[in-house]
Motif scaffolding. Structure first.
Motif, mmCIF file in Angstrom:
data_model
loop_
_atom_site.group_PDB
_atom_site.id
_atom_site.type_symbol
_atom_site.label_atom_id
_atom_site.label_comp_id
_atom_site.label_asym_id
_atom_site.label_seq_id
_atom_site.Cartn_x
_atom_site.Cartn_y
_atom_site.Cartn_z
ATOM 1 N N THR A 76 0.831 -1.203 0.000
ATOM 2 C CA THR A 76 0.000 0.000 0.000
ATOM 3 C C THR A 76 0.866 1.254 0.000
ATOM 4 N N PRO B 283 -4.033 -0.343 6.232
ATOM 5 C CA PRO B 283 -4.792 -1.397 5.540
ATOM 6 C C PRO B 283 -4.965 -2.621 6.413
ATOM 7 N N GLN C 288 -8.359 1.906 -1.395
ATOM 8 C CA GLN C 288 -7.521 1.571 -0.245
ATOM 9 C C GLN C 288 -6.349 2.533 -0.074
ATOM 10 N N ILE D 220 -7.993 -1.254 -5.093
ATOM 11 C CA ILE D 220 -6.810 -1.055 -4.252
ATOM 12 C C ILE D 220 -6.237 0.342 -4.459
#
Length: 334
Positions: free
Chosen positions: A62, A104, A94, A90
Protein backbone atom coordinates in the motif's frame (compact mmCIF):
# COMPACT_ATOMS: atom_id res chain seq x y z
CA UNK A 1 7.81 -14.58 -26.29
CA UNK A 2 5.85 -16.87 -23.98
CA UNK A 3 2.92 -15.15 -22.29
CA UNK A 4 1.30 -16.40 -19.10
CA UNK A 5 -2.19 -15.66 -17.85
CA UNK A 6 -1.79 -13.20 -14.94
CA UNK A 7 -4.66 -14.89 -13.06
CA UNK A 8 -3.63 -18.56 -13.18
CA UNK A 9 -0.07 -18.35 -14.58
CA UNK A 10 -0.63 -20.92 -17.32
CA UNK A 11 0.70 -20.38 -20.84
CA UNK A 12 -1.83 -18.44 -22.91
CA UNK A 13 -0.56 -19.88 -26.18
CA UNK A 14 -0.84 -18.08 -29.51
CA UNK A 15 -4.49 -17.07 -29.35
CA UNK A 16 -6.76 -16.19 -26.43
CA UNK A 17 -9.77 -14.63 -28.18
CA UNK A 18 -13.28 -15.75 -27.23
CA UNK A 19 -16.48 -15.55 -29.30
CA UNK A 20 -17.21 -11.98 -28.18
CA UNK A 21 -13.79 -10.76 -29.29
CA UNK A 22 -12.38 -10.44 -25.77
CA UNK A 23 -9.19 -12.11 -24.67
CA UNK A 24 -9.94 -15.00 -22.33
CA UNK A 25 -7.77 -17.63 -20.67
CA UNK A 26 -8.85 -21.12 -21.74
CA UNK A 27 -7.68 -22.55 -18.40
CA UNK A 28 -9.24 -20.27 -15.73
CA UNK A 29 -11.75 -18.50 -18.04
CA UNK A 30 -10.62 -15.06 -16.82
CA UNK A 31 -10.91 -12.11 -19.20
CA UNK A 32 -7.38 -10.89 -19.90
CA UNK A 33 -6.84 -7.11 -20.24
CA UNK A 34 -6.48 -6.26 -23.92
CA UNK A 35 -3.37 -4.16 -23.43
CA UNK A 36 -1.68 -7.05 -21.60
CA UNK A 37 -2.12 -9.30 -24.63
CA UNK A 38 -1.58 -6.82 -27.44
CA UNK A 39 1.62 -5.42 -25.94
CA UNK A 40 3.14 -8.87 -25.84
CA UNK A 41 6.72 -7.61 -26.09
CA UNK A 42 6.41 -5.19 -23.16
CA UNK A 43 8.21 -6.72 -20.14
CA UNK A 44 5.91 -8.49 -17.67
CA UNK A 45 6.58 -9.88 -14.23
CA UNK A 46 4.59 -11.66 -11.55
CA UNK A 47 5.67 -10.85 -7.98
CA UNK A 48 4.80 -12.88 -4.89
CA UNK A 49 4.83 -11.45 -1.36
CA UNK A 50 5.98 -13.75 1.46
CA UNK A 51 6.19 -13.08 5.21
CA UNK A 52 4.79 -13.73 8.66
CA UNK A 53 1.58 -12.05 9.82
CA UNK A 54 2.18 -8.59 11.24
CA UNK A 55 5.51 -8.09 9.52
CA UNK A 56 4.17 -5.49 7.08
CA UNK A 57 3.42 -7.22 3.75
CA UNK A 58 0.14 -5.48 2.88
CA UNK A 59 1.32 -2.24 4.45
CA UNK A 60 4.43 -2.24 2.29
CA UNK A 61 2.48 -2.73 -0.95
CA UNK A 62 0.00 0.00 0.00
CA UNK A 63 2.83 2.39 0.86
CA UNK A 64 4.55 1.55 -2.44
CA UNK A 65 1.43 2.31 -4.48
CA UNK A 66 0.91 5.54 -2.54
CA UNK A 67 4.50 6.67 -3.08
CA UNK A 68 4.44 5.90 -6.80
CA UNK A 69 1.23 7.89 -7.23
CA UNK A 70 3.21 11.05 -6.44
CA UNK A 71 5.95 10.51 -9.00
CA UNK A 72 4.02 11.62 -12.07
CA UNK A 73 4.96 15.15 -10.99
CA UNK A 74 8.66 14.22 -10.91
CA UNK A 75 9.17 11.71 -13.72
CA UNK A 76 8.21 13.09 -17.18
CA UNK A 77 5.40 11.10 -18.86
CA UNK A 78 5.15 8.62 -15.96
CA UNK A 79 1.84 7.21 -14.78
CA UNK A 80 0.42 3.82 -13.84
CA UNK A 81 -3.03 2.34 -14.25
CA UNK A 82 -5.03 -0.62 -13.02
CA UNK A 83 -5.89 -3.45 -15.39
CA UNK A 84 -8.94 -4.85 -13.59
CA UNK A 85 -11.61 -3.94 -11.04
CA UNK A 86 -9.83 -5.58 -8.11
CA UNK A 87 -6.66 -3.54 -8.72
CA UNK A 88 -8.68 -0.37 -9.31
CA UNK A 89 -10.25 -0.75 -5.86
CA UNK A 90 -6.81 -1.06 -4.25
CA UNK A 91 -5.39 1.99 -6.04
CA UNK A 92 -8.39 4.30 -5.77
CA UNK A 93 -10.08 3.21 -2.53
CA UNK A 94 -7.52 1.57 -0.25
CA UNK A 95 -4.56 3.83 -1.06
CA UNK A 96 -6.50 7.07 -0.37
CA UNK A 97 -7.59 5.63 2.99
CA UNK A 98 -3.94 4.91 3.78
CA UNK A 99 -3.02 8.47 2.86
CA UNK A 100 -5.66 9.68 5.32
CA UNK A 101 -3.86 7.76 8.07
CA UNK A 102 -5.92 4.55 8.04
CA UNK A 103 -3.77 1.43 7.89
CA UNK A 104 -4.79 -1.40 5.54
CA UNK A 105 -6.29 -4.59 6.89
CA UNK A 106 -4.33 -7.84 6.76
CA UNK A 107 -4.69 -9.92 3.63
CA UNK A 108 -7.27 -12.74 3.83
CA UNK A 109 -6.08 -16.29 3.21
CA UNK A 110 -8.19 -16.66 0.07
CA UNK A 111 -7.11 -13.48 -1.70
CA UNK A 112 -8.97 -13.06 -5.01
CA UNK A 113 -6.50 -11.82 -7.63
CA UNK A 114 -3.16 -10.15 -8.15
CA UNK A 115 -2.91 -6.38 -8.18
CA UNK A 116 -2.19 -6.06 -11.91
CA UNK A 117 -0.65 -2.73 -12.94
CA UNK A 118 0.71 -1.18 -16.11
CA UNK A 119 3.62 1.22 -15.41
CA UNK A 120 4.25 3.76 -18.17
CA UNK A 121 7.57 5.52 -18.82
CA UNK A 122 9.55 4.76 -15.69
CA UNK A 123 12.87 6.59 -16.18
CA UNK A 124 15.59 4.19 -17.38
CA UNK A 125 13.09 1.30 -17.55
CA UNK A 126 10.25 2.54 -19.80
CA UNK A 127 7.11 0.38 -19.67
CA UNK A 128 6.27 -2.81 -17.82
CA UNK A 129 3.39 -4.83 -16.40
CA UNK A 130 3.70 -6.12 -12.84
CA UNK A 131 1.25 -8.31 -10.94
CA UNK A 132 1.55 -8.44 -7.13
CA UNK A 133 0.31 -11.56 -5.31
CA UNK A 134 -0.24 -10.80 -1.62
CA UNK A 135 -1.13 -13.78 0.57
CA UNK A 136 -1.99 -14.00 4.27
CA UNK A 137 0.98 -14.53 6.59
CA UNK A 138 -0.46 -17.66 8.17
CA UNK A 139 -0.22 -19.38 4.79
CA UNK A 140 3.56 -19.47 5.23
CA UNK A 141 3.61 -21.19 8.61
CA UNK A 142 3.47 -24.69 7.14
CA UNK A 143 4.20 -26.22 3.76
CA UNK A 144 0.72 -27.70 3.25
CA UNK A 145 -0.87 -24.24 3.50
CA UNK A 146 1.47 -22.94 0.80
CA UNK A 147 0.60 -25.94 -1.36
CA UNK A 148 -3.13 -25.19 -1.11
CA UNK A 149 -3.22 -21.39 -1.37
CA UNK A 150 0.29 -20.22 -2.31
CA UNK A 151 0.45 -21.58 -5.86
CA UNK A 152 0.61 -18.13 -7.45
CA UNK A 153 3.35 -16.90 -5.15
CA UNK A 154 5.37 -20.04 -5.77
CA UNK A 155 5.15 -19.58 -9.55
CA UNK A 156 5.99 -15.87 -9.48
CA UNK A 157 9.10 -14.54 -11.17
CA UNK A 158 10.27 -12.64 -8.08
CA UNK A 159 9.54 -12.97 -4.37
CA UNK A 160 9.40 -10.03 -1.98
CA UNK A 161 10.45 -11.77 1.25
CA UNK A 162 9.29 -9.41 4.00
CA UNK A 163 10.66 -9.63 7.54
CA UNK A 164 10.32 -7.24 10.47
CA UNK A 165 13.53 -7.52 12.48
CA UNK A 166 11.72 -5.65 15.24
CA UNK A 167 9.32 -8.59 15.62
CA UNK A 168 12.04 -11.24 15.61
CA UNK A 169 13.95 -12.61 18.58
CA UNK A 170 17.38 -11.04 18.15
CA UNK A 171 19.02 -13.96 19.94
CA UNK A 172 17.44 -16.42 17.49
CA UNK A 173 17.39 -14.25 14.37
CA UNK A 174 19.11 -16.71 12.06
CA UNK A 175 16.84 -19.53 13.22
CA UNK A 176 13.60 -17.55 12.86
CA UNK A 177 14.38 -16.19 9.40
CA UNK A 178 15.73 -19.51 8.17
CA UNK A 179 12.65 -21.29 9.50
CA UNK A 180 10.34 -19.16 7.36
CA UNK A 181 12.59 -19.54 4.34
CA UNK A 182 12.90 -23.30 4.86
CA UNK A 183 9.12 -23.71 4.97
CA UNK A 184 8.69 -21.76 1.75
CA UNK A 185 11.41 -23.70 -0.08
CA UNK A 186 10.02 -27.09 1.04
CA UNK A 187 6.53 -26.22 -0.15
CA UNK A 188 7.64 -24.77 -3.46
CA UNK A 189 10.49 -27.10 -4.40
CA UNK A 190 9.08 -30.36 -3.00
CA UNK A 191 5.28 -30.01 -3.13
CA UNK A 192 4.91 -27.76 -6.17
CA UNK A 193 8.02 -28.92 -8.07
CA UNK A 194 9.27 -25.40 -8.82
CA UNK A 195 12.99 -25.07 -9.52
CA UNK A 196 13.74 -21.84 -7.64
CA UNK A 197 17.40 -21.75 -8.63
CA UNK A 198 16.65 -21.40 -12.33
CA UNK A 199 13.53 -19.26 -12.29
CA UNK A 200 12.88 -17.22 -9.15
CA UNK A 201 14.62 -14.11 -7.82
CA UNK A 202 14.16 -12.87 -4.28
CA UNK A 203 14.30 -9.42 -2.67
CA UNK A 204 14.57 -9.57 1.12
CA UNK A 205 12.84 -6.53 2.61
CA UNK A 206 13.52 -5.67 6.24
CA UNK A 207 10.52 -3.55 7.26
CA UNK A 208 9.99 -1.06 10.13
CA UNK A 209 13.64 -0.09 9.65
CA UNK A 210 13.14 3.37 11.20
CA UNK A 211 12.58 1.62 14.55
CA UNK A 212 15.81 -0.37 14.41
CA UNK A 213 18.22 2.09 16.00
CA UNK A 214 20.63 -0.01 18.02
CA UNK A 215 19.76 -3.14 16.03
CA UNK A 216 21.29 -2.16 12.68
CA UNK A 217 24.59 -0.24 12.26
CA UNK A 218 24.48 3.56 12.28
CA UNK A 219 25.54 3.62 8.62
CA UNK A 220 22.49 1.59 7.63
CA UNK A 221 20.18 3.73 9.78
CA UNK A 222 21.59 6.86 8.13
CA UNK A 223 21.15 5.42 4.65
CA UNK A 224 17.47 4.92 5.40
CA UNK A 225 16.96 8.67 5.83
CA UNK A 226 18.49 9.34 2.41
CA UNK A 227 15.72 7.35 0.74
CA UNK A 228 13.10 10.10 0.50
CA UNK A 229 11.36 10.94 -2.77
CA UNK A 230 14.10 13.34 -3.89
CA UNK A 231 16.65 10.49 -3.91
CA UNK A 232 14.84 8.90 -6.86
CA UNK A 233 14.87 11.97 -9.12
CA UNK A 234 18.35 11.33 -10.55
CA UNK A 235 19.27 8.55 -12.98
CA UNK A 236 17.51 5.42 -11.80
CA UNK A 237 20.07 3.20 -13.52
CA UNK A 238 22.75 4.81 -11.34
CA UNK A 239 20.53 4.40 -8.29
CA UNK A 240 20.28 0.67 -8.97
CA UNK A 241 24.07 0.47 -8.91
CA UNK A 242 24.03 2.20 -5.51
CA UNK A 243 21.36 -0.22 -4.33
CA UNK A 244 23.71 -3.05 -5.16
CA UNK A 245 26.21 -1.53 -2.73
CA UNK A 246 23.48 -1.20 -0.11
CA UNK A 247 22.43 -4.82 -0.64
CA UNK A 248 26.03 -5.93 -0.15
CA UNK A 249 26.31 -3.88 3.05
CA UNK A 250 23.15 -5.42 4.53
CA UNK A 251 24.37 -8.89 3.61
CA UNK A 252 27.75 -8.22 5.18
CA UNK A 253 26.05 -7.04 8.38
CA UNK A 254 23.90 -10.20 8.48
CA UNK A 255 26.97 -12.38 8.11
CA UNK A 256 29.54 -10.54 10.20
CA UNK A 257 27.51 -9.05 13.04
CA UNK A 258 24.32 -11.13 13.28
CA UNK A 259 25.85 -14.49 12.30
CA UNK A 260 22.91 -15.23 10.00
CA UNK A 261 25.08 -17.46 7.85
CA UNK A 262 22.50 -20.20 7.42
CA UNK A 263 19.87 -17.74 6.21
CA UNK A 264 22.19 -16.05 3.70
CA UNK A 265 23.71 -19.30 2.48
CA UNK A 266 20.29 -20.83 1.89
CA UNK A 267 19.16 -17.79 -0.08
CA UNK A 268 22.27 -17.84 -2.25
CA UNK A 269 22.01 -21.56 -2.91
CA UNK A 270 18.28 -21.77 -3.63
CA UNK A 271 17.43 -18.67 -5.72
CA UNK A 272 18.49 -17.27 -9.06
CA UNK A 273 19.40 -13.85 -7.62
CA UNK A 274 19.23 -12.34 -4.12
CA UNK A 275 18.97 -8.69 -3.04
CA UNK A 276 18.62 -7.13 0.43
CA UNK A 277 16.78 -3.89 1.27
CA UNK A 278 15.67 -1.82 4.27
CA UNK A 279 12.37 0.09 4.22
CA UNK A 280 10.12 2.07 6.53
CA UNK A 281 6.65 1.90 4.99
CA UNK A 282 5.35 4.49 7.44
CA UNK A 283 6.98 6.81 9.95
CA UNK A 284 5.41 9.61 11.96
CA UNK A 285 2.82 11.74 10.17
CA UNK A 286 4.23 14.89 8.61
CA UNK A 287 2.82 18.43 8.98
CA UNK A 288 0.11 17.66 6.43
CA UNK A 289 -1.04 14.65 8.46
CA UNK A 290 0.33 12.20 5.88
CA UNK A 291 2.61 9.28 6.66
CA UNK A 292 6.19 9.66 5.49
CA UNK A 293 8.11 6.63 4.24
CA UNK A 294 11.73 5.73 3.57
CA UNK A 295 13.19 3.69 0.72
CA UNK A 296 9.91 2.01 -0.29
CA UNK A 297 10.91 2.37 -3.95
CA UNK A 298 14.13 0.37 -3.53
CA UNK A 299 12.46 -3.06 -3.96
CA UNK A 300 10.42 -1.64 -6.85
CA UNK A 301 13.61 -0.61 -8.65
CA UNK A 302 14.90 -4.14 -8.25
CA UNK A 303 11.66 -5.44 -9.77
CA UNK A 304 12.08 -3.07 -12.70
CA UNK A 305 15.69 -4.10 -13.23
CA UNK A 306 14.78 -7.80 -13.12
CA UNK A 307 11.89 -7.23 -15.52
CA UNK A 308 14.00 -5.33 -18.01
CA UNK A 309 16.87 -7.73 -17.39
CA UNK A 310 19.47 -5.09 -18.18
CA UNK A 311 20.93 -4.76 -14.70
CA UNK A 312 22.11 -8.23 -13.75
CA UNK A 313 24.90 -8.41 -11.20
CA UNK A 314 27.21 -11.21 -10.31
CA UNK A 315 26.12 -12.62 -6.94
CA UNK A 316 29.74 -12.68 -5.82
CA UNK A 317 31.02 -9.11 -5.53
CA UNK A 318 34.54 -8.04 -4.71
CA UNK A 319 35.51 -6.58 -1.34
CA UNK A 320 36.15 -3.23 -3.00
CA UNK A 321 32.60 -3.15 -4.36
CA UNK A 322 31.23 -3.94 -0.90
CA UNK A 323 33.30 -1.21 0.69
CA UNK A 324 32.29 1.51 -1.76
CA UNK A 325 28.81 2.02 -0.32
CA UNK A 326 30.09 2.19 3.27
CA UNK A 327 32.68 4.79 2.32
CA UNK A 328 30.14 7.03 0.58
CA UNK A 329 27.67 6.93 3.49
CA UNK A 330 30.38 7.72 6.03
CA UNK A 331 31.52 10.69 3.95
CA UNK A 332 27.96 12.03 3.69
CA UNK A 333 27.28 11.80 7.42
CA UNK A 334 30.61 13.04 8.76
Amino acid sequence: MSLRCPYCLTDLGVSAVNSSGSYQCSNCQSIIPRTYIEHRDTPKSMVGVVGFSGHGKTLYLTSLFSTLSKFSQYWPSFYYRSLDDYTHKILYEQVPLFEEGKLPESTPVNFPNPALIHYHEIPSFRNCYIGFYDTAGEVFTDASQIYRTGYFVAHSDTILFIISLLDCNQNRLDEEMTGLLDTYIRAVADNLSVDLKTRQRIVVIFTKADLLNGVIPAELSNSLKLGLNSWYLNSLSERVLELMDLSNAIEEWLLQEKQCNRFVNMLRDQFLEVRFTLVASITEKNEQGIFDSYRVLDPFLWLCSFTKNDFSFNSQNTDNQKKSWWQRIKEIWQ
